[in-house]
Scaffold this active site. Sequence first.
Site, mmCIF file in Angstrom:
data_model
loop_
_atom_site.group_PDB
_atom_site.id
_atom_site.type_symbol
_atom_site.label_atom_id
_atom_site.label_comp_id
_atom_site.label_asym_id
_atom_site.label_seq_id
_atom_site.Cartn_x
_atom_site.Cartn_y
_atom_site.Cartn_z
ATOM 1 N N ILE A 31 131.360 13.237 90.677
ATOM 2 C CA ILE A 31 131.009 14.441 89.920
ATOM 3 C C ILE A 31 131.935 15.577 90.345
ATOM 4 C CG2 ILE A 31 129.136 15.954 89.194
ATOM 5 C CD1 ILE A 31 128.684 12.929 88.669
ATOM 6 N N GLU A 32 132.790 16.009 89.453
ATOM 7 C CA GLU A 32 133.773 17.041 89.790
ATOM 8 C C GLU A 32 133.692 18.248 88.864
ATOM 9 O OE1 GLU A 32 137.660 15.528 90.535
ATOM 10 O OE2 GLU A 32 136.929 13.664 91.421
ATOM 11 N N GLY A 33 132.648 18.343 88.053
ATOM 12 C CA GLY A 33 132.488 19.488 87.174
ATOM 13 C C GLY A 33 131.131 19.457 86.495
#
Length: 321
Positions: A31-33
């Site tokens: 999860i990067e955003g």
Amino acid sequence: YADTVWDMFLGGSGSQRPFDDAVLDGVDLDIEGGSTAGYAAYVAQLRSHFEASSDKKYYITGAPQCPFPDAMLGSTLNSAWFDMVFVQFYNNFCGLDAYPQGFNYGQWDTWAKSQSANKNVKLYIGAPGSQSAAGRGYVDASTINSIASDIRSKYTSFGGVMTWDASQAFDASSWGQSVSSALKSGGSKKRAFEPLQGRFISTRGANVTAGTMHVKLELVEGSDVYISDTENTFGFHVRIQSADRPIRQGWELHIPLPVDVSVAQASAQAHNIRVHDNTLVVVDGSSINENMAVAFRVAGQHIGNEFGLPDPAKIMLYTTA
């Protein structure tokens, strides 16, 4: 959404199966955003499907960036059960290119042992597989092998190396092949273990001889504690007695479990323990002067009145050379 993923990619029976009848081994959260909400509930719902299925073992993994705590996944890592965590040690100040002073594996090890829902979670060093795979953090194969060997010798949470991505790691540079070979061999700092040959253990105790060392191992049954229809616990302990001289520092005790047992949790009082290939592995840096009792408690599926003790003949004690 967890139900949809289960039906489309895992053990469900959805009408739409993008990979046809292939069943994936689990789900990775990278999860990067976006929002940080909902992921713990997502993992919990997936695990409810995992526990209800007896077809195979499934895994939940996460891929946080190395700054601790991870901005997107931090709260989820603390509350949800992860089997493995692939920490991205690249594109950040705490990456592999900052080793050793700025490399923060130690922070993640502390989290694994004190904050993680799964105290036996395994941590993987996330590494770029080539110079073009990341903006920063790439190190050559010799360097990553040295770092992994150092981390492996210091932290029991170490699980291996994750690479982004495989298509670049296994190109003509042979970076991936070199790292894989080093991990399989244990690296240059792997401790050398000598098995104490003989019939290692029995419920009545047995003498084990290795050269001039005589060791008595005794397996003692504990009690079954019923928890639910699908999960229960089983306790036992192993007594280790050194007959004529201390067992030197750095020993390991390997206890294979029955093949039909799926272990979700394992603990050994005052000792580091991990589960690998359905084997309980106890690692201890202390010496055994005369005798010691290691108490175990395991929890998971198919453990209870029908579990029985581990096979005494397969339990092995190793000591450093």
